[in-house]
Enzyme design. Structure first.
Site, PDB file in Angstrom:
ATOM      1  N   HIS A   1      -2.681   2.078   8.465  1.00 20.00           N
ATOM      2  CA  HIS A   1      -3.801   1.344   7.880  1.00 20.00           C
ATOM      3  C   HIS A   1      -4.048   0.078   8.685  1.00 20.00           C
ATOM      4  CE1 HIS A   1      -6.349  -0.753   5.097  1.00 20.00           C
ATOM      5  NE2 HIS A   1      -5.448  -1.694   4.876  1.00 20.00           N
TER       6      HIS A   1
ATOM      7  N   GLU B   1       0.823  -1.219   0.000  1.00 22.34           N
ATOM      8  CA  GLU B   1       0.000   0.000   0.000  1.00 22.34           C
ATOM      9  C   GLU B   1       0.853   1.263   0.000  1.00 22.34           C
ATOM     10  OE1 GLU B   1      -2.916  -0.447  -0.716  1.00 22.34           O
ATOM     11  OE2 GLU B   1      -3.715  -2.245   0.240  1.00 22.34           O
TER      12      GLU B   1
ATOM     13  N   GLU C   1     -17.364  11.579  22.567  1.00 18.20           N
ATOM     14  CA  GLU C   1     -15.954  11.642  22.182  1.00 18.20           C
ATOM     15  C   GLU C   1     -15.749  11.896  20.682  1.00 18.20           C
ATOM     16  OE1 GLU C   1     -14.368  11.500  24.848  1.00 18.20           O
ATOM     17  OE2 GLU C   1     -12.300  11.530  24.142  1.00 18.20           O
TER      18      GLU C   1
ATOM     19  N   HIS D   1     -13.023  -3.125   3.688  1.00 22.37           N
ATOM     20  CA  HIS D   1     -11.591  -3.433   3.725  1.00 22.37           C
ATOM     21  C   HIS D   1     -10.950  -2.917   5.019  1.00 22.37           C
ATOM     22  CE1 HIS D   1      -7.407  -3.678   1.736  1.00 22.37           C
ATOM     23  NE2 HIS D   1      -7.280  -3.444   3.024  1.00 22.37           N
TER      24      HIS D   1
ATOM     25  N   HIS E   1      -7.431  -3.066   9.890  1.00 24.12           N
ATOM     26  CA  HIS E   1      -8.711  -3.719   9.573  1.00 24.12           C
ATOM     27  C   HIS E   1      -9.543  -3.923  10.844  1.00 24.12           C
ATOM     28  CE1 HIS E   1      -6.296  -5.940   6.127  1.00 24.12           C
ATOM     29  NE2 HIS E   1      -6.461  -4.663   5.869  1.00 24.12           N
TER      30      HIS E   1
HETATM   31  O1  2HA Z   1      -0.805  -5.046   4.070  1.00 24.89           O
HETATM   32  O2  2HA Z   1      -3.737  -4.561   4.674  1.00 24.89           O
HETATM   33  O3  2HA Z   1      -4.379  -3.497   2.352  1.00 24.89           O
HETATM   34  C1  2HA Z   1      -1.944  -5.801   3.877  1.00 24.89           C
HETATM   35  C2  2HA Z   1      -3.108  -4.927   3.721  1.00 24.89           C
HETATM   36  C3  2HA Z   1      -3.429  -4.505   2.357  1.00 24.89           C
HETATM   37 ZN    ZN Z   2      -5.640  -3.659   4.241  1.00 20.35          ZN
END
Ligand code: 2HA
Ligand code: ZN
Length: 272
Positions: free
Chosen positions: A140, A117, A170, A211, A142
């Site tokens: 980033h 990414e 908050e 995602h 998840h």
């Molecule tokens: O690095 O999260 O978006 C793995 C991920 C790709």
């Molecule tokens: Zn990801």
């Protein structure tokens, strides 16, 4: 005297942060990635800047950050393993003068390379630096409830932000600038990088539908804190969305809270 990089504040902190993210269930397997801009002084304290271990083509134009060094997580690497082996799972890269290559200054010891990414990270750094000269971190992840919410809530920035703001006090305090939202897209591409960076002109947080999420900030703590607050609110949303909602924070109350703290908030996100 070159100091031990494994004891540097930035390596120690990214190890602690990645471990926390893993333990919170946000970064399964190789999910997630982090990049952190380093100053020239930080690099010189721990490395010889002229010693380039290898060069990796970027695959996009990185010239807006030419000469800048970044600490980044490796592609395919697990957040679970960063703290026990930082030199394999992390790397320090410097964007070459022509903007076409990443010069590896440290790490990726097993011959690995930076996160898939990286286009989104570099383009986001460029966008956020224009808004905030102290910006440093792109993160980033998840997070479970945030992702769950993207399955059941319209993927629209204003509505998504409002739903989170309404879950607890908050939220408007922590992200008065709201959250950018993208539909599901193919990840790892320059296109998703351009689309993300475009939203980063206005927001410090961007959700990728079904995602994950991107958070940014002046420090790892700040980027982490933004994502943590969204995830908490998304959990509250998911715990209650299917129940009769008897109470909420009204738009007038959100306005009163924002004004009591003199927040620069998205007034256009309220129905007032
Ligand atoms: O690095 O999260 O978006 C793995 C991920 C790709
Ligand atoms: Zn990801």
């Amino acid at each position: 005297m070159i100091k031990d990089i494994l004891k540097s504040k930035f390596v120690v902190e990214i190890c602690e942060t990645a471990t926390n993210m893993y333990r919170l269930g946000w970064d399964e397997r190789n999910g997630g990635n982090i990049s952190c801009l380093l100053t020239e002084d930080e690099v010189c304290e721990y490395l010889s800047p002229e010693k380039v271990l290898r060069c990796i083509p970027l695959g996009f134009d990185g010239s807006a950050l030419s000469g800048k060094a970044l600490l980044v997580t490796g592609t395919g690497k697990y957040f679970k393993n960063i703290a026990s082996d930082p030199e394999t799972n992390l790397g320090i890269i410097r964007i070459s003068d022509d903007g076409n290559n990443a010069e590896v200054l440290w790490g990726f010891k097993d011959g690995g390379r930076f996160t898939s990414e990286l286009p989104t990270h570099i383009m986001t750094h460029v966008a956020r630096l224009k808004v905030d000269p102290y910006h440093r971190v792109v993160m980033h992840s998840h997070p479970t409830n945030t992702l769950a919410m993207t399955r059941v809530h319209p993927l629209e920035a204003r509505e998504f932000t409002r739903s989170l703001w309404q879950t607890c006090s908050e939220c408007i305090m922590v992200f008065p600038d709201g959250i950018g939202v993208l539909p599901w897209m193919v990840c790892g591409t320059n296109e998703i990088g351009v689309a993300t960076a475009d939203l980063m002109n206005e927001h410090r947080l961007v959700i990728w539908g079904i995602h994950g999420i991107y958070g940014t900030g002046n420090s790892l703590d700040e980027a982490f804190g933004l994502i943590e607050t969204v995830e908490k609110a998304a959990q509250l949303y998911m715990l209650t969305a299917h129940l009769p909602i008897l109470n909420t924070i009204t738009d007038d109350e959100l306005k009163a809270l924002a004004e009591s703290l003199s927040l620069d908030y998205r007034k256009d996100y309220l129905n007032i």
